[in-house]
Design a protein around this motif. Sequence first.
Motif, short mmCIF file in Angstrom:
data_model
loop_
_atom_site.label_atom_id
_atom_site.label_comp_id
_atom_site.label_asym_id
_atom_site.label_seq_id
_atom_site.Cartn_x
_atom_site.Cartn_y
_atom_site.Cartn_z
N ALA A 56 12.80 4.88 3.91
CA ALA A 56 11.41 5.22 3.63
C ALA A 56 10.60 3.96 3.37
O ALA A 56 9.41 3.92 3.67
CB ALA A 56 11.33 6.16 2.43
N ILE A 57 11.24 2.94 2.80
CA ILE A 57 10.59 1.64 2.57
C ILE A 57 11.32 0.61 3.41
O ILE A 57 12.49 0.31 3.17
CB ILE A 57 10.63 1.25 1.09
N ARG A 61 4.47 4.21 9.09
CA ARG A 61 5.46 4.26 10.17
C ARG A 61 4.85 3.79 11.49
O ARG A 61 5.49 3.06 12.25
CB ARG A 61 6.02 5.68 10.30
N ARG A 62 3.63 4.21 11.77
CA ARG A 62 2.99 3.77 13.02
C ARG A 62 2.79 2.25 13.03
O ARG A 62 2.92 1.61 14.08
CB ARG A 62 1.63 4.47 13.19
N ARG A 97 0.83 -1.21 0.00
CA ARG A 97 0.00 0.00 0.00
C ARG A 97 0.86 1.25 0.00
O ARG A 97 0.59 2.21 -0.74
CB ARG A 97 -0.91 -0.01 1.24
N TRP A 98 1.91 1.28 0.83
CA TRP A 98 2.77 2.44 0.92
C TRP A 98 3.64 2.59 -0.32
O TRP A 98 3.77 3.69 -0.86
CB TRP A 98 3.64 2.35 2.17
N ILE A 99 4.23 1.51 -0.82
CA ILE A 99 5.13 1.61 -1.98
C ILE A 99 4.38 2.16 -3.19
O ILE A 99 4.89 3.03 -3.91
CB ILE A 99 5.75 0.23 -2.30
N PRO A 138 8.53 11.76 10.26
CA PRO A 138 9.95 11.40 10.10
C PRO A 138 10.85 12.41 10.78
O PRO A 138 10.51 13.60 10.88
CB PRO A 138 10.13 11.41 8.58
N SER A 139 11.99 11.94 11.22
CA SER A 139 12.96 12.80 11.88
C SER A 139 13.96 13.32 10.86
O SER A 139 14.43 12.58 9.98
CB SER A 139 13.70 12.02 12.98
#
Length: 387
Positions: A277-278, A260-261, A201-203, A269-270
């Motif tokens: 990122a992936i 991330r959660r 989903r994120w990619i 992001p820091s």
Amino acid sequence: MTEPAVTLLALPQALPPALSGGVGTNRAPASVARQIAANDDVAAIGLWLAEYHDSPHTFRSYRKEAERLLLWATQVRGKPVSSLTREDVIAYEAFLAQPPATWCDAGLARRGEHRRLFIGPLAERSRRQALGILAGLFNYLVRAGYLAGSPFVLQRRRARRGPRRTIERYLDRALWDQVLRVVDGWPQTTARERQRYERVRWILRFLYETALRAAEAAAASEGDFQPIRGRWWLHTVGKGGVEGTIPLSDGLMEDFARYRRFHGLPALPSGDGTAPAILGIAGRSSPLTPTAVYQIVKDTFRRVADELQKHDGAQAARVRRASTHWLRHTAATHQAEDGTPIHHIQQNLRHSSIGTTSIYIHAEEDARHASTTKPRIEPSVSHGDVP
């Protein structure tokens, strides 16, 4: 310094000194400052290829063209690559248009030292692509101080034939939305299924929203996400070391926060963080390779195509062909359709020429086609008017 490990050329045998390029007639004079230590053609070409180690598909394509030229130069012309002249380049283009049967033997293996290098004659477009890649190789070797000059710089510019080139390797908006719906319907019963779903989903959204190449996406880390004047941007370094910043929507940042959660990381992001990122399937901190990103996307499209096949074979076939670069084309095409200024799309894709970006502008051609082919209203004719 350790030189990069590169699997370069599968040559049938070691080149003799006369063909190695150590004393090629086009070698740069000793007075020219050398940028590379390589002193023969195979080593010099290997360093050029090493520049593309993080882009597997580009690497394989460039290696194929380098192998073809090297074998042709040494076996057909009887000279090293570093002795080729303009006459040789013209002869090589003719060779690509009609390679001998021994170079196209279907009985040869597809890999290894004694393998088939051609399926058959190359079409004009493929020949132009091959010569363009080799021109890049020679320009690199000239800049490196290895060669005195490039026989490709004399190549005449051919007028483009046919209509203006446009990109067709993209998913229209309806099909793209359908891909996302199919993925959202994947089972998420087990922890493993949930992990796979969240990563895919994120990619998909990350590549689509940013138009990143697979290698750029694999290299991205949380430190590349930068808030500037209340808006999020992504810093990236692309092909040829070209740097750029890409605007990120609030929606994409919400997707990133969700991803991330899920892996137990803070939503935002820091700026000095190093987490990729992936992430790996189980949230491992080591980044994925560009090949892994590519394969995840290809496997996703195959799985989606299998589902679409039940209802629409044509759409399924199109999705099955799609890849990470299709997502880049899809992003640019949709931006153009949404009215994004072309110079903004150029900056987002980090194109050096706006002419390259213009291939994504389909709206004008679609409108011309619609206005030209719309149904005509035939004038009514009264029989009383017929003489």
